[in-house]
Design a protein around this motif. Structure first.
Motif, PDB file in Angstrom:
ATOM      1  N   ASN A 452       0.806  -1.222   0.000  1.00 16.27           N
ATOM      2  CA  ASN A 452       0.000   0.000   0.000  1.00 16.27           C
ATOM      3  C   ASN A 452       0.839   1.272   0.000  1.00 16.27           C
ATOM      4  O   ASN A 452       0.654   2.179   0.808  1.00 16.27           O
ATOM      5  N   GLY A 453       1.772   1.291  -0.899  1.00 13.30           N
ATOM      6  CA  GLY A 453       2.592   2.476  -1.137  1.00 13.30           C
ATOM      7  C   GLY A 453       3.196   2.320  -2.511  1.00 13.30           C
ATOM      8  O   GLY A 453       2.841   1.408  -3.256  1.00 13.30           O
ATOM      9  N   PHE A 454       4.130   3.194  -2.836  1.00 12.20           N
ATOM     10  CA  PHE A 454       4.804   3.090  -4.124  1.00 12.20           C
ATOM     11  C   PHE A 454       6.312   3.161  -3.890  1.00 12.20           C
ATOM     12  O   PHE A 454       6.780   3.843  -2.974  1.00 12.20           O
ATOM     13  N   PRO A 455       7.073   2.450  -4.715  1.00  9.91           N
ATOM     14  CA  PRO A 455       8.494   2.218  -4.404  1.00  9.91           C
ATOM     15  C   PRO A 455       9.422   3.369  -4.714  1.00  9.91           C
ATOM     16  O   PRO A 455      10.617   3.274  -4.449  1.00  9.91           O
ATOM     17  N   THR A 456       8.908   4.475  -5.255  1.00  9.80           N
ATOM     18  CA  THR A 456       9.789   5.548  -5.702  1.00  9.80           C
ATOM     19  C   THR A 456      10.364   6.394  -4.572  1.00  9.80           C
ATOM     20  O   THR A 456      11.114   7.325  -4.841  1.00  9.80           O
ATOM     21  N   GLY A 457      10.062   6.110  -3.344  1.00  9.94           N
ATOM     22  CA  GLY A 457      10.729   6.753  -2.213  1.00  9.94           C
ATOM     23  C   GLY A 457      11.594   5.740  -1.495  1.00  9.94           C
ATOM     24  O   GLY A 457      11.100   4.679  -1.101  1.00  9.94           O
ATOM     25  N   VAL A 458      12.880   6.037  -1.325  1.00  9.71           N
ATOM     26  CA  VAL A 458      13.803   5.104  -0.667  1.00  9.71           C
ATOM     27  C   VAL A 458      14.345   5.773   0.592  1.00  9.71           C
ATOM     28  O   VAL A 458      15.101   6.735   0.518  1.00  9.71           O
ATOM     29  N   GLU A 459      13.929   5.283   1.738  1.00  6.22           N
ATOM     30  CA  GLU A 459      14.373   5.833   3.014  1.00  6.22           C
ATOM     31  C   GLU A 459      15.805   5.395   3.305  1.00  6.22           C
ATOM     32  O   GLU A 459      16.164   4.222   3.101  1.00  6.22           O
ATOM     33  N   VAL A 460      16.618   6.322   3.794  1.00 10.18           N
ATOM     34  CA  VAL A 460      17.976   5.977   4.223  1.00 10.18           C
ATOM     35  C   VAL A 460      17.910   5.654   5.714  1.00 10.18           C
ATOM     36  O   VAL A 460      17.779   6.555   6.552  1.00 10.18           O
ATOM     37  N   SER A 461      17.983   4.361   6.033  1.00  9.93           N
ATOM     38  CA  SER A 461      17.799   3.950   7.425  1.00  9.93           C
ATOM     39  C   SER A 461      18.514   2.631   7.660  1.00  9.93           C
ATOM     40  O   SER A 461      19.107   2.047   6.745  1.00  9.93           O
ATOM     41  N   ASP A 462      18.431   2.146   8.892  1.00 12.16           N
ATOM     42  CA  ASP A 462      19.097   0.896   9.236  1.00 12.16           C
ATOM     43  C   ASP A 462      18.455  -0.307   8.546  1.00 12.16           C
ATOM     44  O   ASP A 462      19.141  -1.274   8.221  1.00 12.16           O
ATOM     45  N   ALA A 463      17.130  -0.270   8.332  1.00 10.05           N
ATOM     46  CA  ALA A 463      16.422  -1.447   7.824  1.00 10.05           C
ATOM     47  C   ALA A 463      16.216  -1.443   6.317  1.00 10.05           C
ATOM     48  O   ALA A 463      15.679  -2.411   5.777  1.00 10.05           O
TER      49      ALA A 463
END
Length: 528
Positions: A452-463
């Motif tokens: 239920n989202g779209f992949p064009t945002g990539v969070e910079v995080s540990d996981a």
């Protein structure tokens, strides 16, 4: 304002054998920007690799505190560049200033996040098995494991992220955090942007007293292969096309000493829309899907390029929504002339491929540098047969939609897909009951599965994982985004019966770094 001189960064100096003949190009007009750069020579590539090799001997031994301060200082120096950085990047790539301001924040935030990782020290993966001299039938020696940097890393700038995946992008920062000097190959599409960021890194090197060869950068289009083939380079980070990534991979494997290439290359990022979601909010999902594959002119490696669902009246209506939203999409400037040419060639191939039908085109381009959005429908046989054209990423604002007979056929089709960076499932709670097979199949195919989202945002995080099975990447065991990216440039070393005075701080009995360590099979942060 920083002055741009177009010379290589080698061992703390700006050098150039050749005259400046490489033009930086305005992405909108295709006219020269006025910034000129010098093609690096093979000798300069050799000098850069040697400088990084020499620097490794010292830089790899820096304390976590000093290394973290260095990363934070790079962030500070990039911020000191002010609006000039975004203005030059926009000139060279056609990307809007707002997008580039956000990308600058991502770069500096990423640097500071990796500084925390270095201070935390868990990247050492410290493990201690103390000696058991009285163990029967055989005593155990003292064994201690910690990870160290692999050596100098060659990093290639990406076209679509002139800041976040380039000079001070994820590969460079992960290498620095691992204790590895970098030789950076600037992307020809944004050389002036690369030089500005390079000056910021060089200032941080000097201010923090790091070895002069910790950062090196070379310009030019004929030196990438020489860099990867250089015997002193010990790993490669790359983001780009499948052809480009595989060319570098093959060079690296044919060396007398093969080295790892972490190449992020090609993905169509399938999206599956489940029946109840279509019934409840199909029109909204259609608009959001088109907005996602058209975002940034479709120049995201996580762009949803394949849209799947089971045949139904609701799915038919959903496709109509995709058509309407695509037709209303405004044209956008692409990164450079070569990217636009490749996009048009990819579209032409699909137009001539059996089983594909173009069903929507966006608003007409008004500039020679703009691309128009495109939507194709494909017959389910294209997916079920594993058609390579379907699985070949067309980099730009387009996607392909396929309706399949039933859930079983949908799963069979997905099973034909190659490796992906992302896979997306859109549904309601009712849809998710019994959807384990779909999730498990996607988990085998992709590095990141989202709901239920779209992949064009990539969070910079540990996981975060930005990787996946081939051809999404050349090595599915790593990620190029998130703090786990540091693992690509580390290797484990076991120290057996090593005197305390010679052990790395991460493994000493007194635990001077205050690390959580695995000691005799138990996690502990205490001194031994």
């Amino acid at each position: 304002m920083s002055e741009l001189i177009g010379k290589q960064f080698i061992n703390g100096q700006r050098v150039a054998t050749n005259a400046p003949t490489l033009d930086s190009i305005n992405a909108t007009t295709y006219e020269p920007t006025g910034y000129l750069f010098c093609q690096a020579t093979l000798d300069e590539v050799n000098d850069a690799a040697q400088a990084a090799h020499d620097a490794f001997k010292v830089y790899n031994q820096t304390t976590p505190k000093l290394r973290a301060q260095f990363l934070e200082e790079i962030a500070t120096q990039i911020e000191a560049l002010g609006p000039q950085l975004q203005e030059v990047a926009s000139l060279e790539t056609g990307l809007p200033l707002g997008r580039l301001q956000g990308e600058t924040g991502r770069v500096t935030g990423q640097l500071r996040l990796f500084a925390q990782v270095v201070r935390r020290g868990d990247f050492f993966s410290a493990r201690i098995d103390q000696a058991l001299p009285d163990r029967k039938p055989m005593p155990r020696v003292d064994l201690r494991l910690a990870k160290i940097g692999v050596g100098p890393v060659a990093v290639f700038g990406a076209s679509n992220f002139p800041l976040a995946f380039s000079t001070a992008g994820g590969d460079t920062v992960a290498a620095f955090a691992a204790g590895c000097p970098v030789v950076f190959k600037a992307h020809s599409g944004h050389m002036a942007t690369a030089e500005l960021v390079g000056t910021a890194i060089q200032k941080a090197v000097e201010k923090c007293g790091m070895p002069s060869g910790t950062f090196n950068m070379v310009f030019g289009g004929r030196i990438g292969a020489d860099l990867v083939a250089h015997p002193l380079i010990q790993a490669v980070g790359f983001t780009g096309s499948l052809d480009g990534g595989m060319a570098l991979y093959n060079i690296a494997q044919q060396r007398p000493q093969p080295i790892p290439v972490f190449a992020e290359m090609s993905s169509v990022n399938p999206v599956v829309v489940l029946p109840q979601a279509l019934a409840n909010r199909g029109a909204q999902i259609a608009a959001e899907t088109v907005a996602s594959f058209n975002m940034g002119c479709g120049q995201f490696c996580t762009k949803p390029g394949l849209i799947l669902g089971v045949k139904s009246p609701e799915f038919d209506q959903f496709v109509k929504g995709l058509v309407t939203a695509t037709q209303a999409a405004a044209p956008q400037v692409m990164l450079n002339q070569g990217t636009l040419k490749s996009y048009k060639a990819g579209i032409a191939e699909l137009e001539n491929e059996a089983g594909f039908e173009k069903v929507a085109v966006g608003l007409e381009a008004t500039l020679v540098s703009q691309a128009t959005a495109q939507l194709f429908k494909a017959d389910q046989s294209v997916l079920l047969s594993g058609n390579v054209k379907l699985q070949h990423e067309v980099f730009g604002p387009m996607s392909v939609v396929i309706a399949l007979d039933d859930e079983e056929t949908l799963l069979k089709g997905i099973d034909q897909l190659a490796g992906q960076l992302t896979a997306t499932i859109i549904g309601e709670d009712e849809d998710f009951v019994g959807a384990e097979n779909l999730l498990n199949l996607f988990a085998k195919k992709a590095g990141r599965v989202l709901f239920n989202g779209f992949p064009t945002g990539v969070e910079v995080s540990d996981a975060m994982v930005h990787g996946g099975p081939f051809p999404a990447t050349s090595d599915a065991r790593g990620t190029s985004v998130g703090t786990a990216a540091i693992d690509r440039f580390l290797r484990p070393v076991c120290y057996q019966n090593t005197p305390q005075v010679l052990l790395p701080d991460a493994l000493k009995d007194e635990n001077p770094l205050g690390l959580n360590r695995l000691v005799n099979g138990q996690l502990s942060s205490a001194a031994l």
